[in-house]
Design a protein around this motif. Structure first.
Motif, PDB file in Angstrom:
ATOM      1  N   UNK A 345      44.944 -59.187  65.825  1.00  0.00           N
ATOM      2  CA  UNK A 345      44.750 -57.741  65.705  1.00  0.00           C
ATOM      3  C   UNK A 345      44.618 -57.334  64.242  1.00  0.00           C
ATOM      4  N   UNK A 346      45.444 -57.950  63.383  1.00  0.00           N
ATOM      5  CA  UNK A 346      45.363 -57.647  61.961  1.00  0.00           C
ATOM      6  C   UNK A 346      44.045 -58.123  61.371  1.00  0.00           C
ATOM      7  N   UNK A 347      43.612 -59.313  61.778  1.00  0.00           N
ATOM      8  CA  UNK A 347      42.338 -59.832  61.287  1.00  0.00           C
ATOM      9  C   UNK A 347      41.173 -58.963  61.691  1.00  0.00           C
ATOM     10  N   UNK A 348      41.188 -58.511  62.934  1.00  0.00           N
ATOM     11  CA  UNK A 348      40.148 -57.600  63.414  1.00  0.00           C
ATOM     12  C   UNK A 348      40.129 -56.331  62.579  1.00  0.00           C
ATOM     13  N   UNK A 349      41.331 -55.789  62.294  1.00  0.00           N
ATOM     14  CA  UNK A 349      41.418 -54.556  61.511  1.00  0.00           C
ATOM     15  C   UNK A 349      40.852 -54.754  60.105  1.00  0.00           C
TER      16      UNK A 349
END
Length: 442
Positions: A345-349
């Motif tokens: 999720x952090x990488x996507x953000x």
């Protein structure tokens, strides 16, 4: 005050002093012309979204089974095809008394070309369809070339300095709203993808938008002549004009140098998409998602950057290019961390945020440079600046794009670092450019 004047005054922070310097016949039509320019440019930018060489056409090629080798020709044909011929066409354009008709002709050519692409998409497939679409795209780019040459001159003749950036910004924001709506519709209709019939309808919509842009632009009330600037010493040779400008005009040399260095914001987003896919992030997958992200950036940035450009288009270019370079470098640094997971999720953000910010800052660079070139020159000299500048940029784009693509074969991060370094150099060079905005004088 008429309804048109009230609406224009509500949308644009008017520069009364600058308007009072205009001839009476131009001043009384500022509101009407300004609204028509916003409407026509909005339709033009919205039409661009329906035939984007970075999103829609690659999807179309995939659906039609066009060989992957032809997909790589889409962006070069679209971008360089609209820039390289401009200096060649300038001697013809400057003979036209009312430049709005050059824009109208260009918009009509684009409408016809998009209609041809829609027909090929409806009935063709494979290599033949790909070649046909590329040929139509080349014609489309020629029409775009005519619009680009004429639009800066018409705006300079009909809108006073101090309001031009806002006109460009309003059109950018309005087109962004259209793009967001279109992107959401694509997501709803196709779940991020579209089939042949839906893509044909999308292209048909583009042809309609270009036709409407031509009709609206035809209603602009434009004063004839070259704005009172003599052009008898102009050469009929595009090469001679270019050589003379580079040799004698220090302001033009500096502007072209800066513009060539500010490609970080335009060339970096595709590399971010590539990096996100390679890292396992699917957040940007889907045609609708790309359109929505670009649309949001234009929607937010257009109005903000338009007013900033009227205060100082030079400083807007400095700030936007610097910001784009910093975003690219930060992304490379974060993606290189050992524990970074692009699929989380952090990488996507991180990828979504970087893509959005770069697209947003690109809107600032575009609004800034467009406003600068309209303000820095008058009459036929402005036309020459635009045409010779864009032709030169077509060559620069091929060189810089080739170098960044070559670096990307080693690693996408290397391409982003290269573009970021160019952007920082461009921002520094822009600080040395002369100030031409009316807002900076106050």
């Amino acid at each position: 005050m008429t309804t048109t004047a009230r609406l224009y005054s509500a949308l644009v922070r008017r520069d009364v002093e600058s308007e009072n310097e205009l001839p009476d016949r131009v001043r009384r039509d500022v509101s009407r012309n300004g609204l028509r320019l916003v409407a026509a440019n909005t339709l033009q930018s919205s039409g661009d979204q329906t035939v984007s060489a970075s999103t829609v056409l690659p999807w179309l090629f995939h659906v039609l089974g066009v060989p992957a080798a032809l997909i790589g020709l889409l962006v070069p044909i679209r971008e360089t095809g609209s820039m390289l011929p401009q200096a060649f066409l300038t001697p013809l354009v400057v003979r036209v008394t009312y430049r709005k008709w050059v824009f109208v002709a260009g918009a009509a050519v684009q409408a016809a070309a998009v209609a041809v692409i829609a027909l090929v998409a409806a009935f063709g497939s494979g290599t033949a369809a790909g070649v046909g679409i590329l040929a139509a795209l080349a014609v489309f780019s020629l029409g775009r070339c005519l619009c680009s040459i004429a639009s800066k001159d018409v705006q300079g003749r009909t809108v006073p300095s101090g309001e031009r950036g806002q006109i460009i910004g309003l059109a950018t924001s309005a087109a962004g709203l259209v793009a967001v709506t279109l992107g959401l519709a694509v997501r709803v209709a196709g779940g991020g993808d579209l089939d042949r019939s839906e893509l044909v309808l999308l292209l048909a919509l583009g042809a309609v938008l270009w036709s409407l842009a031509a009709a609206v632009y035809a209603g602009v009330t434009e004063p004839g002549g070259d704005g009172g600037h003599e052009s008898d010493d102009r050469s009929t040779s595009w090469f001679a004009d270019a050589a003379r400008l580079f040799r004698e005009d220090a302001t033009f040399r500096r502007f072209i140098t800066v513009r060539g260095l500010l490609l970080v914001s335009s060339l970096s987003p595709p590399f971010i998409v590539s990096m996100s896919v390679g890292a396992g992030s699917g957040a940007l997958a889907g045609l609708g998602g790309f359109i929505v992200a670009s649309g949001l950036a234009s929607l937010i940035g257009g109005r903000l950057f338009g007013r900033m450009a009227d205060r100082s288009s030079r400083l807007l270019m400095v700030g936007a290019a610097s910001g784009a370079s910093v975003v690219a470098l930060l992304l490379v640094a974060v993606a290189a961390l050992p524990d970074f997971d692009g699929g989380s999720a952090l990488g996507v953000a991180v990828f979504v945020g970087a893509f959005f910010l770069l697209t947003l800052l690109h809107a600032g660079v575009r609004v800034g440079r467009k406003t600068y070139v309209v303000d820095v020159a008058e009459g036929d000299l402005r036309t020459t600046y635009v045409a010779v500048g864009n032709t030169t940029m077509g060559l620069v784009l091929l060189v810089v794009g080739g170098i960044s693509s070559g670096l990307a074969t080693i690693g996408v991060s290397w391409a982003l670092v290269f573009l970021a370094i160019l952007g920082l150099a461009g921002a520094g060079s822009a600080l040395t450019m002369p100030e031409v905005s009316r807002g900076a004088e106050r």
